[in-house]
Design an enzyme around this catalytic site. Structure first.
Site, mmCIF file in Angstrom:
data_model
loop_
_atom_site.group_PDB
_atom_site.id
_atom_site.type_symbol
_atom_site.label_atom_id
_atom_site.label_comp_id
_atom_site.label_asym_id
_atom_site.label_seq_id
_atom_site.Cartn_x
_atom_site.Cartn_y
_atom_site.Cartn_z
ATOM 1 N N ASP A 260 -9.702 -6.907 -3.529
ATOM 2 C CA ASP A 260 -9.120 -5.575 -3.745
ATOM 3 C C ASP A 260 -9.205 -5.244 -5.234
ATOM 4 O O ASP A 260 -8.216 -5.278 -5.968
ATOM 5 C CB ASP A 260 -7.668 -5.551 -3.271
ATOM 6 C CG ASP A 260 -7.064 -4.149 -3.310
ATOM 7 O OD1 ASP A 260 -7.789 -3.190 -3.644
ATOM 8 O OD2 ASP A 260 -5.871 -4.023 -2.992
ATOM 9 N N SER B 211 0.797 -1.219 0.000
ATOM 10 C CA SER B 211 0.000 0.000 0.000
ATOM 11 C C SER B 211 0.837 1.279 0.000
ATOM 12 O O SER B 211 1.638 1.515 -0.897
ATOM 13 C CB SER B 211 -0.964 -0.041 1.194
ATOM 14 O OG SER B 211 -1.976 0.929 1.064
ATOM 15 N N HIS C 250 -7.842 -5.447 0.688
ATOM 16 C CA HIS C 250 -6.640 -4.665 0.399
ATOM 17 C C HIS C 250 -5.463 -5.080 1.278
ATOM 18 O O HIS C 250 -4.363 -5.315 0.773
ATOM 19 C CB HIS C 250 -6.950 -3.174 0.585
ATOM 20 C CG HIS C 250 -5.779 -2.285 0.322
ATOM 21 N ND1 HIS C 250 -5.128 -2.257 -0.894
ATOM 22 C CD2 HIS C 250 -5.126 -1.408 1.136
ATOM 23 C CE1 HIS C 250 -4.121 -1.390 -0.834
ATOM 24 N NE2 HIS C 250 -4.104 -0.864 0.374
#
Length: 235
Positions: A186, A135, A213
């Protein structure tokens, strides 16, 4: 015993068990155990900015037998996430020196973030580490990969941000073995990152079924299996 007592006891058991079943797998199973001769420590690397880190290693393995692993973290997490998830312990048990760092919020440029990671690698004495980047940490990992990919034994992007800031040609010049990993649910950032990262010449893709995610939190056992499988294939 009153007639309603067994039913109340059964209901109580259900109320106790259901919350446990709803907890993420990592919390139910707890952190992985360290081998008896492994060490775990926390430290602070001096500099501007200073870098807090956590490290696990199993000294019974020869220093050169397994690649070092450098773990970054996402926006809502810290280096402690990898300790709580058992990742540091698991990597140490498999003979890797594993280091998780806390990322600073004060490095504003791509060049500065690449230089920051280069300083971390140098000062902590990491030997061609595998870089794990979920991320938000893509803001650090991607410029480092593109500028210094030869210093990495491998790269594990987990739906990183910032992938669209670089061209297909830039990705095609990177020869670092890469495991592109994201969760099946995701459908936003995970698949968006894949569109760019698939231009890396030496990549493979693993999608974790049913995960979102932060797929390593949703399916830690599947994540660890994929990570160890990738590490085991590196030379």
């Amino acid at each position: 015993m009153p007639r309603g007592r067994p039913a109340l006891l059964a209901l109580g058991a259900v109320l106790v068990c259901v919350p446990l079943l709803l907890l993420p797998a990592a919390r139910r199973h707890g952190p992985a155990r360290l081998p008896a001769n492994a060490t775990v420590r926390a430290g602070v690397m001096p500099g501007d900015p200073a870098v807090a880190y956590r490290e696990a290693a199993a000294p019974r393995f020869p220093a050169s037998s397994r690649p070092d692993v450098l773990l970054l973290h996402g926006q809502a997490f810290t280096s402690g996430t990898w300790q709580a998830l058992g990742t540091l312990a698991l990597l140490a048990a498999e003979g890797h020196r594993a280091v998780a760092i806390d990322l600073p919020g004060s490095v504003a440029t791509q060049w500065g973030r690449a230089a920051f990671l280069q300083r971390v690698v140098r000062q902590l004495g990491l030997q061609r580490p595998v870089l794990v980047s979920p991320s938000m940490s893509g803001r650090f990992a991607l410029p480092f990969l593109l500028a210094h990919g030869e210093q990495l034994a491998g790269f594990v992007p987990i739906a990183p941000v910032g992938t669209r800031e670089y061209s297909a040609v830039q990705y095609q010049q990177v020869q670092t073995p890469t495991l592109i990993l994201y969760g099946e649910r995701d459908t936003g950032l995970g698949q968006q990152a894949l569109q760019s990262l698939q231009h890396l010449p030496k990549h493979r893709v693993v999608v974790l079924p049913g995960a979102g995610h932060a797929c390593y939190m949703d399916k830690p056992e599947d994540f660890h299996q994929a990570l160890l499988g990738f590490l085991g294939q590196l030379k």
